[in-house]
Design a protein around this motif. Structure first.
Motif, PDB file in Angstrom:
ATOM      1  N   SER A   1     -64.177  -6.494  30.955  1.00 19.44           N
ATOM      2  CA  SER A   1     -65.432  -5.909  31.421  1.00 19.44           C
ATOM      3  C   SER A   1     -65.597  -4.537  30.775  1.00 19.44           C
ATOM      4  CB  SER A   1     -65.412  -5.754  32.949  1.00 19.44           C
ATOM      5  OG  SER A   1     -64.435  -4.789  33.327  1.00 19.44           O
ATOM      6  N   GLN A   2     -66.830  -4.089  30.719  1.00 17.90           N
ATOM      7  CA  GLN A   2     -67.090  -2.739  30.204  1.00 17.90           C
ATOM      8  C   GLN A   2     -66.394  -1.715  31.086  1.00 17.90           C
ATOM      9  OE1 GLN A   2     -68.493  -2.605  27.232  1.00 17.90           O
ATOM     10  NE2 GLN A   2     -68.006  -0.449  27.185  1.00 17.90           N
TER      11      GLN A   2
ATOM     12  N   PRO B   1     -45.781  -0.985  26.691  1.00 17.49           N
ATOM     13  CA  PRO B   1     -46.371  -0.023  27.641  1.00 17.49           C
ATOM     14  C   PRO B   1     -46.516  -0.657  29.031  1.00 17.49           C
ATOM     15  CG  PRO B   1     -48.089  -0.918  26.251  1.00 17.49           C
ATOM     16  CD  PRO B   1     -46.779  -1.507  25.763  1.00 17.49           C
ATOM     17  N   THR B   2     -45.389  -0.796  29.725  1.00 17.91           N
ATOM     18  CA  THR B   2     -45.391  -1.525  30.995  1.00 17.91           C
ATOM     19  C   THR B   2     -46.305  -0.876  32.030  1.00 17.91           C
ATOM     20  OG1 THR B   2     -43.341  -0.408  31.632  1.00 17.91           O
ATOM     21  CG2 THR B   2     -43.138  -2.612  30.671  1.00 17.91           C
ATOM     22  N   ASP B   3     -46.370   0.449  32.055  1.00 23.82           N
ATOM     23  CA  ASP B   3     -47.245   1.115  33.016  1.00 23.82           C
ATOM     24  C   ASP B   3     -48.702   0.735  32.756  1.00 23.82           C
ATOM     25  OD1 ASP B   3     -47.791   3.086  35.188  1.00 23.82           O
ATOM     26  OD2 ASP B   3     -48.866   4.093  33.559  1.00 23.82           O
ATOM     27  N   LEU B   4     -49.101   0.714  31.498  1.00 24.89           N
ATOM     28  CA  LEU B   4     -50.466   0.323  31.146  1.00 24.89           C
ATOM     29  C   LEU B   4     -50.721  -1.137  31.521  1.00 24.89           C
ATOM     30  CD1 LEU B   4     -53.224   0.821  29.830  1.00 24.89           C
ATOM     31  CD2 LEU B   4     -52.158   0.259  27.618  1.00 24.89           C
ATOM     32  N   VAL B   5     -49.766  -2.005  31.224  1.00 25.85           N
ATOM     33  CA  VAL B   5     -49.918  -3.425  31.570  1.00 25.85           C
ATOM     34  C   VAL B   5     -50.099  -3.557  33.083  1.00 25.85           C
ATOM     35  CG1 VAL B   5     -48.815  -5.698  31.588  1.00 25.85           C
ATOM     36  CG2 VAL B   5     -48.662  -4.245  29.543  1.00 25.85           C
ATOM     37  N   LYS B   6     -49.301  -2.834  33.863  1.00 24.85           N
ATOM     38  CA  LYS B   6     -49.418  -2.887  35.321  1.00 24.85           C
ATOM     39  C   LYS B   6     -50.808  -2.455  35.771  1.00 24.85           C
ATOM     40  CE  LYS B   6     -44.565  -1.913  36.236  1.00 24.85           C
ATOM     41  NZ  LYS B   6     -43.601  -0.896  36.676  1.00 24.85           N
ATOM     42  N   ARG B   7     -51.303  -1.370  35.202  1.00 20.50           N
ATOM     43  CA  ARG B   7     -52.609  -0.862  35.605  1.00 20.50           C
ATOM     44  C   ARG B   7     -53.734  -1.814  35.208  1.00 20.50           C
ATOM     45  NH1 ARG B   7     -53.717   4.084  33.183  1.00 20.50           N
ATOM     46  NH2 ARG B   7     -52.011   3.832  31.725  1.00 20.50           N
ATOM     47  N   ILE B   8     -53.613  -2.453  34.042  1.00 22.27           N
ATOM     48  CA  ILE B   8     -54.628  -3.419  33.604  1.00 22.27           C
ATOM     49  C   ILE B   8     -54.615  -4.642  34.523  1.00 22.27           C
ATOM     50  CG2 ILE B   8     -55.222  -5.065  31.778  1.00 22.27           C
ATOM     51  CD1 ILE B   8     -54.460  -2.835  29.756  1.00 22.27           C
ATOM     52  N   VAL B   9     -53.432  -5.144  34.835  1.00 20.29           N
ATOM     53  CA  VAL B   9     -53.329  -6.321  35.714  1.00 20.29           C
ATOM     54  C   VAL B   9     -53.903  -5.982  37.101  1.00 20.29           C
ATOM     55  CG1 VAL B   9     -51.719  -7.876  36.904  1.00 20.29           C
ATOM     56  CG2 VAL B   9     -51.418  -7.386  34.465  1.00 20.29           C
TER      57      VAL B   9
ATOM     58  N   PHE C   1     -56.158  -3.771  37.823  1.00 21.01           N
ATOM     59  CA  PHE C   1     -57.602  -3.637  37.664  1.00 21.01           C
ATOM     60  C   PHE C   1     -58.257  -5.012  37.619  1.00 21.01           C
ATOM     61  CE2 PHE C   1     -61.632  -2.736  35.696  1.00 21.01           C
ATOM     62  CZ  PHE C   1     -61.936  -1.425  36.039  1.00 21.01           C
ATOM     63  N   ARG C   2     -57.675  -5.917  36.827  1.00 23.04           N
ATOM     64  CA  ARG C   2     -58.222  -7.283  36.729  1.00 23.04           C
ATOM     65  C   ARG C   2     -58.152  -7.994  38.078  1.00 23.04           C
ATOM     66  NH1 ARG C   2     -61.346  -9.469  35.049  1.00 23.04           N
ATOM     67  NH2 ARG C   2     -60.380 -11.479  34.670  1.00 23.04           N
ATOM     68  N   LYS C   3     -57.076  -7.774  38.829  1.00 22.21           N
ATOM     69  CA  LYS C   3     -56.940  -8.389  40.153  1.00 22.21           C
ATOM     70  C   LYS C   3     -58.108  -7.962  41.030  1.00 22.21           C
ATOM     71  CE  LYS C   3     -53.944  -8.733  44.149  1.00 22.21           C
ATOM     72  NZ  LYS C   3     -53.237  -7.903  45.093  1.00 22.21           N
ATOM     73  N   LYS C   4     -58.391  -6.664  41.059  1.00 27.02           N
ATOM     74  CA  LYS C   4     -59.505  -6.154  41.874  1.00 27.02           C
ATOM     75  C   LYS C   4     -60.836  -6.725  41.389  1.00 27.02           C
ATOM     76  CE  LYS C   4     -57.313  -1.872  43.294  1.00 27.02           C
ATOM     77  NZ  LYS C   4     -57.257  -0.434  43.106  1.00 27.02           N
ATOM     78  N   GLU C   5     -61.017  -6.785  40.086  1.00 30.97           N
ATOM     79  CA  GLU C   5     -62.261  -7.373  39.558  1.00 30.97           C
ATOM     80  C   GLU C   5     -62.422  -8.815  40.011  1.00 30.97           C
ATOM     81  OE1 GLU C   5     -63.632  -5.256  35.434  1.00 30.97           O
ATOM     82  OE2 GLU C   5     -62.084  -6.802  35.250  1.00 30.97           O
ATOM     83  N   ASN C   6     -61.355  -9.592  39.890  1.00 27.91           N
ATOM     84  CA  ASN C   6     -61.437 -11.008  40.270  1.00 27.91           C
ATOM     85  C   ASN C   6     -61.663 -11.171  41.773  1.00 27.91           C
ATOM     86  OD1 ASN C   6     -61.078 -11.627  37.600  1.00 27.91           O
ATOM     87  ND2 ASN C   6     -59.428 -13.086  37.958  1.00 27.91           N
TER      88      ASN C   6
END
Length: 121
Positions: free
Chosen positions: A72-73, A102-110, A112-117
């Motif tokens: 998403s944008q 970059p595990t911290d970044l991966v965690k934050r992206i996942v 974020f995607r969880k909340k979006e879904n």
């Protein structure tokens, strides 16, 4: 990597060298820790996770691992500073294999995607 009819994420992982398998397994572990109800699937012949729709995909290449989803944008804007040094498209983020994962970044992206879904976005 000759086999292209993967049925499980383990089959996909096993097609790669040990160090790449470790990186992919770290991503897989992060996803399961943050989204315990995520379902593992193979989609487009790569690992994918479903949680209120498709959550995230990843795939391995000689020089990087790609996290993918139709980003998403809002996600791209939220992580703009983190992603500046990476190759990014509307649906892919490349994580170079010659740098620490970059595990911290991966965690934050996942997360974020969880909340979006969960919000149906």
């Amino acid at each position: 990597m000759a086999k292209t009819d993967y049925k499980t994420i383990d089959e996909y992982h096993n097609a790669f060298p040990a160090e790449v398998q470790e990186r992919m397994q770290a991503i897989r572990n992060i996803i399961h820790k943050l989204v315990p109800k995520a379902e593992e699937v193979i989609s487009y012949q790569i690992p994918a996770f479903k949680y209120h729709g498709f959550l995230i995909y990843y795939s391995a290449y000689a020089k990087h691992i790609t996290l993918s989803s139709p980003w998403s944008q809002a996600l791209l804007q939220a992580f703009d500073a983190d992603l500046k040094k990476m190759k990014v498209s509307k649906s892919a983020i490349q994580l170079p294999n010659n740098e620490p994962l970059p595990t911290d970044l991966v965690k934050r992206i996942v997360a974020f995607r969880k909340k979006e879904n969960e919000a149906g976005k």
